[in-house]
Design an enzyme around this catalytic site. Structure first.
Site, mmCIF file in Angstrom:
data_model
loop_
_atom_site.group_PDB
_atom_site.id
_atom_site.type_symbol
_atom_site.label_atom_id
_atom_site.label_comp_id
_atom_site.label_asym_id
_atom_site.label_seq_id
_atom_site.Cartn_x
_atom_site.Cartn_y
_atom_site.Cartn_z
ATOM 1 N N GLY A 35 -4.769 3.794 -1.861
ATOM 2 C CA GLY A 35 -5.884 4.261 -1.047
ATOM 3 C C GLY A 35 -5.383 4.935 0.216
ATOM 4 O O GLY A 35 -4.192 5.259 0.326
ATOM 5 N N GLY A 80 -4.869 0.698 4.438
ATOM 6 C CA GLY A 80 -3.723 0.276 5.247
ATOM 7 C C GLY A 80 -4.164 -0.577 6.425
ATOM 8 O O GLY A 80 -3.640 -1.672 6.650
ATOM 9 N N GLU A 103 -8.461 3.226 5.395
ATOM 10 C CA GLU A 103 -9.343 2.378 4.567
ATOM 11 C C GLU A 103 -8.634 1.184 3.933
ATOM 12 O O GLU A 103 -9.218 0.109 3.807
ATOM 13 C CB GLU A 103 -9.955 3.224 3.439
ATOM 14 N N LYS A 146 0.844 -1.200 0.000
ATOM 15 C CA LYS A 146 0.000 0.000 0.000
ATOM 16 C C LYS A 146 0.875 1.244 0.000
ATOM 17 O O LYS A 146 1.501 1.587 0.990
ATOM 18 C CB LYS A 146 -0.931 0.042 1.215
ATOM 19 N N GLU A 155 9.049 15.370 15.456
ATOM 20 C CA GLU A 155 9.584 15.355 14.102
ATOM 21 C C GLU A 155 8.817 16.375 13.250
ATOM 22 O O GLU A 155 7.617 16.243 13.063
ATOM 23 C CB GLU A 155 9.392 13.946 13.537
ATOM 24 N N GLY A 209 -4.857 5.440 4.474
ATOM 25 C CA GLY A 209 -4.334 4.614 5.559
ATOM 26 C C GLY A 209 -5.411 3.886 6.334
ATOM 27 O O GLY A 209 -5.302 2.685 6.601
ATOM 28 N N CYS A 234 13.385 10.561 7.216
ATOM 29 C CA CYS A 234 13.251 10.049 8.585
ATOM 30 C C CYS A 234 14.554 10.241 9.351
ATOM 31 O O CYS A 234 14.550 10.480 10.545
ATOM 32 C CB CYS A 234 12.857 8.586 8.557
HETATM 33 P P1 NAP Z 1 2.232 8.050 8.078
HETATM 34 O O1 NAP Z 1 1.210 9.086 8.131
HETATM 35 O O2 NAP Z 1 2.512 7.234 9.279
HETATM 36 O O3 NAP Z 1 1.829 7.114 6.848
HETATM 37 C C1 NAP Z 1 2.633 6.031 6.422
HETATM 38 C C2 NAP Z 1 1.769 5.039 5.680
HETATM 39 O O4 NAP Z 1 0.833 4.453 6.596
HETATM 40 C C3 NAP Z 1 0.926 5.654 4.577
HETATM 41 O O5 NAP Z 1 0.842 4.736 3.505
HETATM 42 C C4 NAP Z 1 -0.409 5.822 5.268
HETATM 43 O O6 NAP Z 1 -1.478 5.877 4.371
HETATM 44 C C5 NAP Z 1 -0.474 4.566 6.095
HETATM 45 N N1 NAP Z 1 -1.411 4.617 7.218
HETATM 46 C C6 NAP Z 1 -1.973 5.686 7.831
HETATM 47 N N2 NAP Z 1 -2.791 5.300 8.824
HETATM 48 C C7 NAP Z 1 -2.752 3.948 8.854
HETATM 49 C C8 NAP Z 1 -3.373 2.957 9.668
HETATM 50 N N3 NAP Z 1 -4.208 3.269 10.664
HETATM 51 N N4 NAP Z 1 -3.090 1.657 9.423
HETATM 52 C C9 NAP Z 1 -2.247 1.300 8.436
HETATM 53 N N5 NAP Z 1 -1.636 2.201 7.631
HETATM 54 C C10 NAP Z 1 -1.872 3.504 7.835
HETATM 55 O O7 NAP Z 1 3.637 8.635 7.651
HETATM 56 P P2 NAP Z 1 3.930 9.639 6.458
HETATM 57 O O8 NAP Z 1 3.534 10.995 6.896
HETATM 58 O O9 NAP Z 1 3.408 9.098 5.180
HETATM 59 O O10 NAP Z 1 5.511 9.509 6.349
HETATM 60 C C11 NAP Z 1 6.370 10.217 7.129
HETATM 61 C C12 NAP Z 1 6.873 9.397 8.305
HETATM 62 O O11 NAP Z 1 7.564 8.234 7.839
HETATM 63 C C13 NAP Z 1 7.862 10.139 9.136
HETATM 64 O O12 NAP Z 1 7.584 9.955 10.485
HETATM 65 C C14 NAP Z 1 9.190 9.491 8.762
HETATM 66 O O13 NAP Z 1 10.174 9.650 9.740
HETATM 67 C C15 NAP Z 1 8.786 8.101 8.547
HETATM 68 N N6 NAP Z 1 9.782 7.380 7.740
HETATM 69 C C16 NAP Z 1 10.600 6.465 8.351
HETATM 70 C C17 NAP Z 1 11.566 5.799 7.623
HETATM 71 C C18 NAP Z 1 12.480 4.809 8.284
HETATM 72 O O14 NAP Z 1 13.097 4.035 7.567
HETATM 73 N N7 NAP Z 1 12.603 4.789 9.592
HETATM 74 C C19 NAP Z 1 11.704 6.047 6.264
HETATM 75 C C20 NAP Z 1 10.864 6.990 5.670
HETATM 76 C C21 NAP Z 1 9.901 7.639 6.431
HETATM 77 P P3 NAP Z 1 -1.950 7.303 3.775
HETATM 78 O O15 NAP Z 1 -0.754 8.109 3.520
HETATM 79 O O16 NAP Z 1 -2.602 6.922 2.543
HETATM 80 O O17 NAP Z 1 -2.864 7.870 4.790
#
Ligand code: NAP
Ligand code: MG
Length: 505
Positions: A229, A235, A233, A199, A408, A231, A307
């Site tokens: 889609g 994820g 819905e 996803k 962050e 998160g 990140c």
């Molecule tokens: P996010 O809001 O946590 O979303 C990540 C993914 O999870 C998206 O595909 C999101 O879908 C999905 N998601 C949201 N709610 C969910 C749920 N309840 N159940 C399952 N999946 C769900 O993070 P982001 O804003 O996209 O990305 C930034 C974050 O990623 C930062 O905190 C960054 O530090 C972290 N990151 C970490 C690494 C690492 O290797 N440690 C690498 C890159 C990024 P939608 O976007 O479609 O809502």
């Protein structure tokens, strides 16, 4: 800071035109779900829009997957596993992975442009993403042949420890490095012998869909499925699905905690790559020009949407004035503008939501008396007003427990702290919930090693930053995650061991 256009009018006409033309050339033909080797509409028939953060114009309508689609994808994945993929030995899988790598390489320019359109990252950085995506597949293609198991024998038994894939895994990725994160997930999962349901993030679904088109002839139907889609819905159902045997998640710590709870319902194995708030420690012996370049890249690469970004700077008093002055000069010389142009250093953030989120932290920092050495707002430049731009920003004088320091921001914002006592500095450097990465800049090898060991984080760079090499495990301590990517450990995360104990009595 300079913008590339001579006038706002140029920017208002040239940039949208350039983006429209590029989009016409590279937007994938299929922006629906990829399930069982077919591109199909979502069960509900609904779609959502992905936009270009440079122009805030629509790029494409994309299928809005929900639980029914996740169920279909998991079924297709098990079908592929049972009927075909489990019969591929490591050599067969190696050939598939190498072919994927070559295909990505052959489409580098197109994929980089697509990534820049959907995410806003400078084209030079997008190109690096695509090359390293291909390298992921090559790396895991290499180590999969070494994945041979162990034996333990004595007079009474012959014991074998073998590894087996989980079968079907669920993989959820963020928007900051869309194709690279997809590759970090897909390559080890496929190498280990799994089928997968991926996803992508709602902001940046296009490169994963294009990859699906490109690998359609390489990978048997149903081995890779892409459900686009939201998160909650698409994820969440993946994390709760009883037939998904492992969930790999990259994203924020807040959502990672939710994923962990949901996976617990079926005792599903998880790995989590989460957020960071990484310190960079500057010792007094540094070469100011070199340190300035490293610090600037550590925070401003990918518009701060990394990140592992080095977002808290601990600079020794003796060099602080000179180094901060040089950092401000460097920022003044940065080119902010159209990320499709090679000369651009800093593009827009991924979305207006992310701009607002960054500005909220900046407002809070301002209210708390933070001193803005440079930046602090959207650029005051009409040429950039349509895009999701935020100025590169340096803030000094915040308490270390301020929300802008502890959380962050995920934007081009660096917080500065001066130090003269090592122990006090290191206490602050470690005083966050995160522990993803850290940087140390000094030519004093003893100090460098001491600081590298003292920083509580999973990955420390000495005299570099962001340099990630397959083979060197990447992942977090504390609330930055569980598990490692980029290494043989990752292959282990995608398989389970089985012990076979044969009696010799
Ligand atoms: P996010 O809001 O946590 O979303 C990540 C993914 O999870 C998206 O595909 C999101 O879908 C999905 N998601 C949201 N709610 C969910 C749920 N309840 N159940 C399952 N999946 C769900 O993070 P982001 O804003 O996209 O990305 C930034 C974050 O990623 C930062 O905190 C960054 O530090 C972290 N990151 C970490 C690494 C690492 O290797 N440690 C690498 C890159 C990024 P939608 O976007 O479609 O809502
Ligand atoms: Mg987008």
């Amino acid at each position: 800071m300079s913008s590339q256009s001579n006038s706002a009018d140029d920017h208002l006409t040239e940039v949208p035109e350039r983006h429209r033309e590029t989009a016409d050339a590279v937007i994938p033909e299929h922006t629906s779900l990829y399930i069982g080797g077919e591109f199909i509409d979502s069960d509900s028939g609904e779609t959502f829009t992905t936009t270009d953060p440079t122009t805030n114009q629509k790029l494409a309508s994309v299928a809005r997957g929900t639980e029914a689609d996740v169920n279909r994808a998991v079924e297709a994945a098990w079908d592929a596993f049972d009927t075909e993929w489990s019969g591929y030995d490591s050599g067969d899988r190696q050939r598939v992975l190498l072919e994927i790598a070559d295909t990505i390489d052959a489409h580098t320019e197109e994929l980089a442009q697509l990534e820049t359109l959907d995410n806003g990252k400078p084209i030079t950085e997008a190109t690096i993403d695509i090359r390293s995506s291909a390298e992921q597949f090559r790396y895991f293609a290499g180590i999969v042949r070494e994945n041979s198991g162990e034996t333990m024998t004595d007079d009474t038994r012959y014991g074998q420890v073998i590894t087996e894939p989980y079968g079907v895994v669920g993989q959820i990725i963020p928007w900051n490095f869309p194709l690279m994160m997809a590759s970090w997930k897909l390559a080890p999962a496929l190498a280990a012998g799994n089928c997968t349901v991926l996803k992508p993030a709602e902001q940046t679904p296009l490169s994963a869909l294009r990859l699906a088109e490109l690998i359609d002839d390489i990978v048997p139907d149903g081995v890779v499925n892409v459900v686009t889609g939201f998160g909650d819905e698409a994820g969440e159902p993946l994390t709760r699905h009883p037939d998904v045997r492992k969930v790999a998640f990259t994203g924020s710590t807040a959502v990672g905690k939710q994923v962990m709870k949901n996976a617990a319902e079926n005792v599903t194995d998880i790995t989590l790559e989460l957020g960071g708030k990484s310190p960079i420690v500057i010792f007094p012996d540094v070469d100011v020009a070199k340190a300035t370049q490293l610090i600037s890249a550590a925070i401003f690469y990918n518009t701060g949407e990394c990140c592992e970004a080095g977002s808290r700077l601990f600079v020794h008093e003796d060099v602080a004035d000179g180094l901060l002055g040089a950092l401000v000069d460097g920022i003044d010389a940065m080119t902010i503008g159209d990320p499709l142009l090679e000369e651009t250093d800093l593009g827009p953030k991924v979305s207006t939501e992310q701009v607002d989120r960054t500005l909220e932290y900046l407002d809070a920092a301002r209210e708390a008396g933070g001193e803005f050495l440079v930046g602090g707002d959207r650029p005051d430049d009409a040429a950039l007003s349509d895009g999701c731009y935020v100025e590169p920003t340096l803030i000094e004088g915040l308490d270390h427990d301020h929300v802008a320091v502890q959380e962050e921001i995920f934007g081009p914002v660096l917080e500065v702290f001066r130090w003269d006592d090592y122990e006090t500095m290191m206490e602050l450097a470690n005083d966050v919930d995160y522990g993803l990465a850290g940087g140390v800049i000094t030519d004093d090898i003893t100090q460098a090693n001491r600081a590298a060991r003292d920083i509580q984080a999973g990955y420390i760079w000495i005299n570099s930053y962001h340099d990630l090499a397959p083979g060197l495990p990447f992942g977090g301590h504390k609330q930055s995650g569980i598990g490692r990517e980029l290494s043989a450990d990752t292959l282990d995360h995608y398989q389970q061991t089985k012990t076979i104990n044969l009696s010799l009595r």
